[in-house]
Scaffold this motif. Structure first.
Motif, PDB file in Angstrom:
ATOM      1  N   GLN A  76      38.864  22.006  34.200  1.00 57.04           N
ATOM      2  CA  GLN A  76      38.931  23.444  34.470  1.00 57.04           C
ATOM      3  C   GLN A  76      40.344  23.892  34.836  1.00 57.04           C
ATOM      4  O   GLN A  76      40.534  24.982  35.369  1.00 57.04           O
ATOM      5  CB  GLN A  76      37.962  23.813  35.600  1.00 57.04           C
ATOM      6  CG  GLN A  76      36.491  23.657  35.221  1.00 57.04           C
ATOM      7  CD  GLN A  76      35.565  23.996  36.366  1.00 57.04           C
ATOM      8  OE1 GLN A  76      35.710  23.466  37.469  1.00 57.04           O
ATOM      9  NE2 GLN A  76      34.604  24.878  36.121  1.00 57.04           N
ATOM     10  N   GLU A  78      42.863  24.888  32.941  1.00 59.77           N
ATOM     11  CA  GLU A  78      43.291  26.117  32.266  1.00 59.77           C
ATOM     12  C   GLU A  78      42.590  27.342  32.847  1.00 59.77           C
ATOM     13  O   GLU A  78      43.191  28.402  33.009  1.00 59.77           O
ATOM     14  CB  GLU A  78      43.018  26.020  30.762  1.00 59.77           C
ATOM     15  CG  GLU A  78      43.830  24.956  30.044  1.00 59.77           C
ATOM     16  CD  GLU A  78      43.150  23.596  30.025  1.00 59.77           C
ATOM     17  OE1 GLU A  78      43.656  22.695  29.339  1.00 59.77           O
ATOM     18  OE2 GLU A  78      42.108  23.447  30.708  1.00 59.77           O
ATOM     19  N   LEU A  79      41.310  27.192  33.181  1.00 60.44           N
ATOM     20  CA  LEU A  79      40.576  28.301  33.775  1.00 60.44           C
ATOM     21  C   LEU A  79      41.154  28.665  35.136  1.00 60.44           C
ATOM     22  O   LEU A  79      41.344  29.843  35.455  1.00 60.44           O
ATOM     23  CB  LEU A  79      39.098  27.941  33.896  1.00 60.44           C
ATOM     24  CG  LEU A  79      38.201  28.975  34.588  1.00 60.44           C
ATOM     25  CD1 LEU A  79      38.209  30.292  33.822  1.00 60.44           C
ATOM     26  CD2 LEU A  79      36.780  28.440  34.740  1.00 60.44           C
ATOM     27  N   ASP A  81      44.177  28.196  36.159  1.00 61.06           N
ATOM     28  CA  ASP A  81      45.482  28.825  35.941  1.00 61.06           C
ATOM     29  C   ASP A  81      45.309  30.290  35.560  1.00 61.06           C
ATOM     30  O   ASP A  81      46.027  31.164  36.055  1.00 61.06           O
ATOM     31  CB  ASP A  81      46.233  28.061  34.856  1.00 61.06           C
ATOM     32  CG  ASP A  81      47.614  28.640  34.604  1.00 61.06           C
ATOM     33  OD1 ASP A  81      48.360  28.852  35.579  1.00 61.06           O
ATOM     34  OD2 ASP A  81      47.955  28.887  33.432  1.00 61.06           O
ATOM     35  N   PHE A  82      44.327  30.579  34.705  1.00 59.75           N
ATOM     36  CA  PHE A  82      44.117  31.959  34.245  1.00 59.75           C
ATOM     37  C   PHE A  82      43.661  32.856  35.388  1.00 59.75           C
ATOM     38  O   PHE A  82      44.260  33.908  35.646  1.00 59.75           O
ATOM     39  CB  PHE A  82      43.083  31.983  33.113  1.00 59.75           C
ATOM     40  CG  PHE A  82      42.662  33.373  32.731  1.00 59.75           C
ATOM     41  CD1 PHE A  82      43.503  34.190  31.998  1.00 59.75           C
ATOM     42  CD2 PHE A  82      41.415  33.868  33.117  1.00 59.75           C
ATOM     43  CE1 PHE A  82      43.122  35.481  31.659  1.00 59.75           C
ATOM     44  CE2 PHE A  82      41.025  35.153  32.783  1.00 59.75           C
ATOM     45  CZ  PHE A  82      41.878  35.960  32.051  1.00 59.75           C
ATOM     46  N   VAL A  83      42.612  32.471  36.111  1.00 60.74           N
ATOM     47  CA  VAL A  83      42.075  33.358  37.143  1.00 60.74           C
ATOM     48  C   VAL A  83      43.017  33.451  38.341  1.00 60.74           C
ATOM     49  O   VAL A  83      42.920  34.387  39.143  1.00 60.74           O
ATOM     50  CB  VAL A  83      40.661  32.928  37.597  1.00 60.74           C
ATOM     51  CG1 VAL A  83      39.707  32.949  36.427  1.00 60.74           C
ATOM     52  CG2 VAL A  83      40.669  31.569  38.278  1.00 60.74           C
ATOM     53  N   SER A  85      46.290  33.730  37.871  1.00 58.70           N
ATOM     54  CA  SER A  85      47.506  34.397  37.394  1.00 58.70           C
ATOM     55  C   SER A  85      47.373  35.913  37.315  1.00 58.70           C
ATOM     56  O   SER A  85      48.378  36.613  37.173  1.00 58.70           O
ATOM     57  CB  SER A  85      47.885  33.864  36.000  1.00 58.70           C
ATOM     58  OG  SER A  85      48.197  32.491  36.061  1.00 58.70           O
ATOM     59  N   PHE A  86      46.150  36.442  37.365  1.00 61.37           N
ATOM     60  CA  PHE A  86      45.931  37.878  37.204  1.00 61.37           C
ATOM     61  C   PHE A  86      45.051  38.405  38.321  1.00 61.37           C
ATOM     62  O   PHE A  86      44.240  37.689  38.893  1.00 61.37           O
ATOM     63  CB  PHE A  86      45.284  38.180  35.846  1.00 61.37           C
ATOM     64  CG  PHE A  86      46.116  37.747  34.679  1.00 61.37           C
ATOM     65  CD1 PHE A  86      47.176  38.525  34.239  1.00 61.37           C
ATOM     66  CD2 PHE A  86      45.850  36.551  34.026  1.00 61.37           C
ATOM     67  CE1 PHE A  86      47.958  38.117  33.167  1.00 61.37           C
ATOM     68  CE2 PHE A  86      46.620  36.144  32.956  1.00 61.37           C
ATOM     69  CZ  PHE A  86      47.679  36.929  32.519  1.00 61.37           C
ATOM     70  N   ASP A  90      44.246  44.014  37.123  1.00 61.22           N
ATOM     71  CA  ASP A  90      44.824  43.846  35.790  1.00 61.22           C
ATOM     72  C   ASP A  90      43.767  43.719  34.706  1.00 61.22           C
ATOM     73  O   ASP A  90      43.900  44.299  33.624  1.00 61.22           O
ATOM     74  CB  ASP A  90      45.708  42.592  35.749  1.00 61.22           C
ATOM     75  CG  ASP A  90      46.834  42.629  36.752  1.00 61.22           C
ATOM     76  OD1 ASP A  90      47.430  43.706  36.921  1.00 61.22           O
ATOM     77  OD2 ASP A  90      47.099  41.577  37.377  1.00 61.22           O
ATOM     78  N   LYS A  93      38.313  39.369  34.745  1.00 62.33           N
ATOM     79  CA  LYS A  93      38.416  37.938  34.425  1.00 62.33           C
ATOM     80  C   LYS A  93      37.084  37.322  34.019  1.00 62.33           C
ATOM     81  O   LYS A  93      37.046  36.260  33.402  1.00 62.33           O
ATOM     82  CB  LYS A  93      39.037  37.201  35.611  1.00 62.33           C
ATOM     83  CG  LYS A  93      40.508  37.528  35.821  1.00 62.33           C
ATOM     84  CD  LYS A  93      41.077  36.901  37.072  1.00 62.33           C
ATOM     85  CE  LYS A  93      40.866  37.763  38.283  1.00 62.33           C
ATOM     86  NZ  LYS A  93      41.582  37.252  39.481  1.00 62.33           N
ATOM     87  N   SER A  96      36.277  36.218  30.210  1.00 57.71           N
ATOM     88  CA  SER A  96      36.725  34.995  29.545  1.00 57.71           C
ATOM     89  C   SER A  96      35.530  34.123  29.184  1.00 57.71           C
ATOM     90  O   SER A  96      34.638  33.887  30.010  1.00 57.71           O
ATOM     91  CB  SER A  96      37.667  34.208  30.465  1.00 57.71           C
ATOM     92  OG  SER A  96      37.932  32.931  29.919  1.00 57.71           O
TER      93      SER A  96
END
Length: 266
Positions: A76, A78-79, A81-83, A85-86, A90, A93, A96
């Protein structure tokens, strides 16, 4: 005045990555990554997350009185990192396709599937820190994967865990009381099952066996042994051995380390 601390010293921390879910109402759900997420009490089981001032989730948790916390599995990354980062301001989330939310069993807050464990939490305490805010909650439900997952570890960058370390060395410490009885405590590799062999090494030549001793219920050694009389002990050492491990040693005199001199007057 103390020594200056590096600004990024906190990055030396090693811990699992948490995914925190909070909701404002029946429609709005937010997911964020929390690097500082821990268990902080065993019975009752409490979990805590530390959130910075920019996190919208701080207000959501305060409004609803709870959150869910998933301790991430290593796939997880990448997940997380994504949640992380924003902001909710914005993007939504939850759109996704990597995010799979599970239905809560006790609370009304969903949880992220696929982690090491997912926890439903009811808020008990809020601690205001100089910058962050610590949300301490009681775990009221837990969701475990059908197959155990390997945790995602944050130490600067994110890492997966390697194989479990196998201890190969005995580590021993002692305490000598005024009555001449020596307490010996040691840990070592599990699974050997044999006794622990204790030997006194005086500051003169020679060795004095202090017997073989069984493990405690926890697999360690903790035993009290009368010291032989009339043996010079000023620089004596103790050796503890166990089959399948490197021996461990301890000094009878404690090692206090060098003292830091006080700063010179200005």
């Amino acid at each position: 005045m103390g020594a200056d601390l590096p600004a990024d010293l906190w990055k030396r921390l090693t811990g699992t990555v948490g995914l925190v879910v909070a909701r404002r109402d029946a429609e709005l759900v937010n997911v964020m990554a929390a690097e500082w997420a821990y268990f902080v009490n065993r019975t009752p089981l409490y979990a805590a997350v530390a959130l910075g001032p920019q996190a919208v989730t701080r207000d959501l948790i305060a409004q609803t009185g709870g959150y869910s916390l998933t301790l991430c599995a290593q796939d997880q990354a990448e997940l997380a990192d994504f949640v992380g980062s924003f902001s909710l301001a914005d993007v939504d989330k939850t759109t996704s396709e990597l995010l799979d939310l599970g239905a809560p069993a006790v609370t009304d807050t969903p949880w992220v599937r696929g982690g090491v464990v997912a926890l439903e939490c009811e808020l008990r305490h809020v601690l205001a820190l100089p910058v962050h805010r610590l949300f301490v909650a009681e775990v009221v439900a837990a969701h475990l994967p059908t197959t155990p997952a390997r945790p995602l570890v944050k130490h600067g960058p994110m890492h997966g865990l390697g194989p479990a370390l196998r201890a190969g060395r005995v580590v021993v410490g002692v305490r000598r009381d005024p009555a001449g009885v020596l307490t010996v405590a040691a840990t070592g590799p599990p699974g050997t099952g044999g006794p622990w062999h204790v030997t006194l090494l005086p500051d003169t030549a020679g060795e004095i066996p202090l017997g073989s001793h069984p493990s405690t219920v926890y697999g360690d050694l903790q035993v009290r042994i009368p010291l032989p009389p009339s043996v010079p002990l000023d620089d004596a050492r103790v050796r503890v051995e166990r089959d399948g491990a490197h021996p461990g040693f301890a000094r009878l005199a404690p090692h206090r380390g060098p003292r830091t001199p006080p700063p010179a007057p200005a």
